[in-house]
Motif scaffolding. Structure first.
Motif, PDB file in Angstrom:
ATOM      1  N   GLY A 282       4.671 -10.866  -8.324  1.00  0.00           N
ATOM      2  CA  GLY A 282       4.936  -9.466  -7.943  1.00  0.00           C
ATOM      3  C   GLY A 282       5.157  -8.494  -9.076  1.00  0.00           C
TER       4      GLY A 282
ATOM      5  N   LYS B 282      -1.129   3.498  13.943  1.00  0.00           N
ATOM      6  CA  LYS B 282       0.204   3.053  13.496  1.00  0.00           C
ATOM      7  C   LYS B 282       0.900   4.164  12.717  1.00  0.00           C
ATOM      8  CE  LYS B 282       0.603  -1.585  12.175  1.00  0.00           C
ATOM      9  NZ  LYS B 282       0.465  -2.610  11.122  1.00  0.00           N
TER      10      LYS B 282
ATOM     11  N   GLY C 162       0.826  -1.210   0.000  1.00  0.00           N
ATOM     12  CA  GLY C 162       0.000   0.000   0.000  1.00  0.00           C
ATOM     13  C   GLY C 162       0.857   1.256   0.000  1.00  0.00           C
TER      14      GLY C 162
ATOM     15  N   LYS D 132      -6.173  -1.152   9.405  1.00  0.00           N
ATOM     16  CA  LYS D 132      -6.723  -1.828  10.577  1.00  0.00           C
ATOM     17  C   LYS D 132      -6.508  -0.963  11.809  1.00  0.00           C
ATOM     18  CE  LYS D 132      -6.756  -6.829  10.966  1.00  0.00           C
ATOM     19  NZ  LYS D 132      -5.836  -7.954  10.960  1.00  0.00           N
ATOM     20  N   ASN D 133      -5.254  -0.515  11.962  1.00  0.00           N
ATOM     21  CA  ASN D 133      -4.871   0.225  13.164  1.00  0.00           C
ATOM     22  C   ASN D 133      -4.538   1.675  12.788  1.00  0.00           C
ATOM     23  OD1 ASN D 133      -3.632   1.323  15.365  1.00  0.00           O
ATOM     24  ND2 ASN D 133      -2.074  -0.291  15.585  1.00  0.00           N
TER      25      ASN D 133
ATOM     26  N   ARG E  41       2.979   5.622   9.758  1.00  0.00           N
ATOM     27  CA  ARG E  41       3.029   5.203   8.353  1.00  0.00           C
ATOM     28  C   ARG E  41       4.218   5.821   7.631  1.00  0.00           C
ATOM     29  NH1 ARG E  41      -0.708   1.108   8.287  1.00  0.00           N
ATOM     30  NH2 ARG E  41      -2.147   1.654   9.940  1.00  0.00           N
TER      31      ARG E  41
ATOM     32  N   VAL F  89      -4.951  -3.974  -1.175  1.00  0.00           N
ATOM     33  CA  VAL F  89      -3.616  -4.483  -0.846  1.00  0.00           C
ATOM     34  C   VAL F  89      -3.539  -4.733   0.663  1.00  0.00           C
ATOM     35  CG1 VAL F  89      -2.264  -3.688  -2.824  1.00  0.00           C
ATOM     36  CG2 VAL F  89      -2.796  -2.072  -1.004  1.00  0.00           C
TER      37      VAL F  89
HETATM   38  N1  NAP Z   1       4.716  -7.664   0.167  1.00  0.00           N
HETATM   39  C1  NAP Z   1       4.910  -8.039  -1.072  1.00  0.00           C
HETATM   40  O1  NAP Z   1       6.029  -7.979  -1.593  1.00  0.00           O
HETATM   41  C2  NAP Z   1       3.759  -8.557  -1.886  1.00  0.00           C
HETATM   42  C3  NAP Z   1       3.989  -8.989  -3.218  1.00  0.00           C
HETATM   43  C4  NAP Z   1       2.916  -9.411  -4.002  1.00  0.00           C
HETATM   44  C5  NAP Z   1       1.648  -9.441  -3.450  1.00  0.00           C
HETATM   45  N2  NAP Z   1       1.457  -9.053  -2.148  1.00  0.00           N
HETATM   46  C6  NAP Z   1       0.102  -9.102  -1.613  1.00  0.00           C
HETATM   47  O2  NAP Z   1      -0.280  -7.770  -1.302  1.00  0.00           O
HETATM   48  C7  NAP Z   1      -1.160  -7.765  -0.181  1.00  0.00           C
HETATM   49  C8  NAP Z   1      -0.587  -6.846   0.903  1.00  0.00           C
HETATM   50  O3  NAP Z   1       0.688  -7.302   1.272  1.00  0.00           O
HETATM   51  P1  NAP Z   1       1.630  -6.420   2.232  1.00  0.00           P
HETATM   52  O4  NAP Z   1       2.941  -7.117   2.245  1.00  0.00           O
HETATM   53  O5  NAP Z   1       1.560  -4.998   1.848  1.00  0.00           O
HETATM   54  O6  NAP Z   1       0.916  -6.649   3.635  1.00  0.00           O
HETATM   55  P2  NAP Z   1       1.117  -5.796   4.987  1.00  0.00           P
HETATM   56  O7  NAP Z   1       2.410  -5.082   4.967  1.00  0.00           O
HETATM   57  O8  NAP Z   1       0.843  -6.734   6.089  1.00  0.00           O
HETATM   58  O9  NAP Z   1      -0.048  -4.713   4.919  1.00  0.00           O
HETATM   59  C9  NAP Z   1      -1.396  -5.040   5.020  1.00  0.00           C
HETATM   60  C10 NAP Z   1      -2.160  -3.761   5.224  1.00  0.00           C
HETATM   61  O10 NAP Z   1      -3.548  -4.030   5.185  1.00  0.00           O
HETATM   62  C11 NAP Z   1      -4.186  -3.442   6.318  1.00  0.00           C
HETATM   63  N3  NAP Z   1      -5.347  -4.279   6.601  1.00  0.00           N
HETATM   64  C12 NAP Z   1      -5.388  -5.590   6.903  1.00  0.00           C
HETATM   65  N4  NAP Z   1      -6.659  -6.006   7.042  1.00  0.00           N
HETATM   66  C13 NAP Z   1      -7.434  -4.923   6.830  1.00  0.00           C
HETATM   67  C14 NAP Z   1      -8.835  -4.696   6.837  1.00  0.00           C
HETATM   68  N5  NAP Z   1      -9.696  -5.698   7.073  1.00  0.00           N
HETATM   69  N6  NAP Z   1      -9.294  -3.459   6.570  1.00  0.00           N
HETATM   70  C15 NAP Z   1      -8.439  -2.441   6.304  1.00  0.00           C
HETATM   71  N7  NAP Z   1      -7.093  -2.577   6.287  1.00  0.00           N
HETATM   72  C16 NAP Z   1      -6.611  -3.835   6.536  1.00  0.00           C
HETATM   73  C17 NAP Z   1      -3.143  -3.400   7.396  1.00  0.00           C
HETATM   74  O11 NAP Z   1      -3.476  -2.379   8.327  1.00  0.00           O
HETATM   75  P3  NAP Z   1      -2.492  -1.977   9.553  1.00  0.00           P
HETATM   76  O12 NAP Z   1      -1.274  -1.394   8.890  1.00  0.00           O
HETATM   77  O13 NAP Z   1      -3.258  -0.968  10.295  1.00  0.00           O
HETATM   78  O14 NAP Z   1      -2.217  -3.242  10.280  1.00  0.00           O
HETATM   79  C18 NAP Z   1      -1.895  -3.068   6.576  1.00  0.00           C
HETATM   80  O15 NAP Z   1      -1.776  -1.688   6.369  1.00  0.00           O
HETATM   81  C19 NAP Z   1      -1.317  -9.224   0.226  1.00  0.00           C
HETATM   82  O16 NAP Z   1      -2.433  -9.768  -0.413  1.00  0.00           O
HETATM   83  C20 NAP Z   1      -0.045  -9.872  -0.315  1.00  0.00           C
HETATM   84  O17 NAP Z   1      -0.199 -11.243  -0.562  1.00  0.00           O
HETATM   85  C21 NAP Z   1       2.483  -8.614  -1.370  1.00  0.00           C
END
Ligand code: NAP
Length: 419
Positions: A123, A41, A16, A37-38, A43, A69
């Protein structure tokens, strides 16, 4: 600037924040609101409006595109609400698409909106749109790849630094390549969701992901990697989907494989991903690049946003080639009915006749051997015997293993398929 494209983002974590940073380079696109969610936090980026209620975004009449995301399955109902409100969706969520894609794509079609998901598989590598557009002329036989960066990093380190699986997992966790609970990656779930999505678009069939055979990398030892190396192979977690004997049946699975060092996919190291497509008329093409990470993933997400933006308000149907136009489920064969060449690492008491017993058991199940070697056993009561078979049925190799395992002097320590 007037009439900016309005984006609502659900999730402001790694991806995000990357999306917000990349979008800041586009004057005509505005991040209207973000749900997290939080709310307290800290950012990496500042946004105009932040909420803990993702439905606010799904219902916001000023939002043109909802970018999901957040990950996980809880967002499914939010996306349903957004689609019903005629919002186009961009998501990076492979688990959601593999498990509930059929329902979401049907609903999107009904509401004349698109769901774009370039970031959900591999990715930063562009693969979804190329399959749906540039490679549309092809009839594919197979798609295979290294679709999980975490496991590829661990296997690379095990080989290069001669370390155990546990040591490399710890290293990956320290570097942020693996999560505290690494199950999703190391047990092959992540790669399974991705191959389900790829098989769906490559073969134009819906895929019941529960029928995909899955095995992770936790049973691979440093010894297996070393022996494979000596024999001219690397060990990789391969996700693959292929047609069986040119029929409509599909063989889809995720498991470690010995990959011949002469094959270019064996060269894919660390967290890099690769997707290999084979079909007519293109023959073979391989896509290689970063399978994860903030900016590579944001590259795919923002690419999807820009694709939608280019056609928004110009057509009655945005990006028609990206729509899901099939509804039949694929027939996925059982792992027992698949044919493979196998590597077996066998530990046996160092006594005469053991190799003969293994040979006889293979003969009983009509399994031809391509190689059998006994490793150095000086002063060792146990011998390590490595067997590589020719192609045979999974059910036959399992019966053969069951048979020789009845002999107290012979233990099959590992079975790995050969690519
Ligand atoms: N990371 C990568 O390199 C990568 C690559 C390809 C695909 N993806 C996909 O992209 C997605 C996000 O990955 P990420 O690594 O960015 O995850 P992340 O760092 O854990 O971030 C998830 C975000 O979503 C928020 N969130 C979770 N549940 C929520 C809800 N119900 N309502 C509103 N906000 C919510 C969290 O809020 P808080 O911050 O407040 O906890 C956090 O900001 C996943 O589906 C993952 O599989 C990730």
């Amino acid at each position: 600037m007037e009439n900016k494209l309005k984006i609502g983002i659900i999730g402001l974590g790694t991806v995000g924040c990357g999306v917000v940073k990349v979008l800041s380079r586009f004057d005509d696109i505005e991040v209207a609101a973000v749900a997290v969610k939080n709310i307290n936090k800290k950012r990496e980026v500042e946004v105009k409006k932040i909420t803990t209620d993702p439905y606010e975004i799904a219902k916001d009449s000023s939002v043109d595109i909802v970018v999901e995301v957040a990950g996980g399955l809880a967002v499914k109902d939010v996306l349903i609400e957004a689609i019903k409100n005629k919002k186009h969706i961009v998501t990076a969520n492979k688990e959601l698409l593999a498990k509930h894609g059929a329902e979401l794509f049907d609903l999107a079609k009904e509401n004349n909106v698109v769901i774009m998901y370039e970031a959900a598989v591999a990715g930063g590598i562009p693969i979804i749109l190329p399959i749906k557009t540039s490679l549309k002329a092809n009839e594919f036989n197979s798609v295979a790849g290294i679709l999980n960066g975490t496991t590829n990093y661990i296997l690379t380190k095990m080989e290069e630094d001669n370390l155990s699986y546990d040591e490399c997992l710890l290293k990956a966790q320290k570097l942020g390549y693996a999560e505290t609970d690494p199950t999703g990656d190391v047990e092959g779930y992540d790669a399974m969701y991705k191959i389900a999505i790829l098989a769906n678009i490559v073969f134009n069939k819906r895929i019941d992901y529960t029928k995909i055979y899955r095995e992770g990398i936790t049973k691979i030892s440093a010894g297996d990697i070393q022996i494979a190396n000596e024999l001219g192979y690397k060990i990789k977690l391969i996700a693959q989907a292929k047609k069986v004997d040119n029929s409509d049946n599909l063989d889809i699975r995720v498991h470690p494989m010995l990959v011949d060092k002469n094959r270019s996919i064996s060269e894919i190291k660390n967290a890099t991903n690769a997707v290999l497509l084979s079909g007519f008329p293109v023959d073979k093409v391989m896509f290689v690049g970063p399978g994860a990470g903030q900016f590579p993933t944001a590259s795919s997400v923002v690419g999807d946003i820009l694709s939608i933006k280019a056609e928004l308000h110009t057509n009655s149907c945005v990006l028609p080639m990206t729509m899901c136009n099939h509804s039949k489920y694929a027939n996925i064969i059982d792992i027992d009915d698949t044919k493979n060449s196998y590597y077996l690492r066998i530990s046996a008491n160092n006594e005469p006749g053991v190799i003969g017993k293994i040979g006889l058991a293979c003969g009983e199940f009509k399994i031809n051997l391509s190689c059998i070697i006994q490793k150095g056993v000086i002063d060792n009561p146990n011998a390590t015997i490595i067997v590589i078979t020719e192609n045979c049925y999974e059910r036959d190799i399992n019966s053969m293993i069951e048979k020789i395992s009845k002999d107290n002097h012979i233990r099959v320590e590992n079975k790995i398929r050969v690519m």
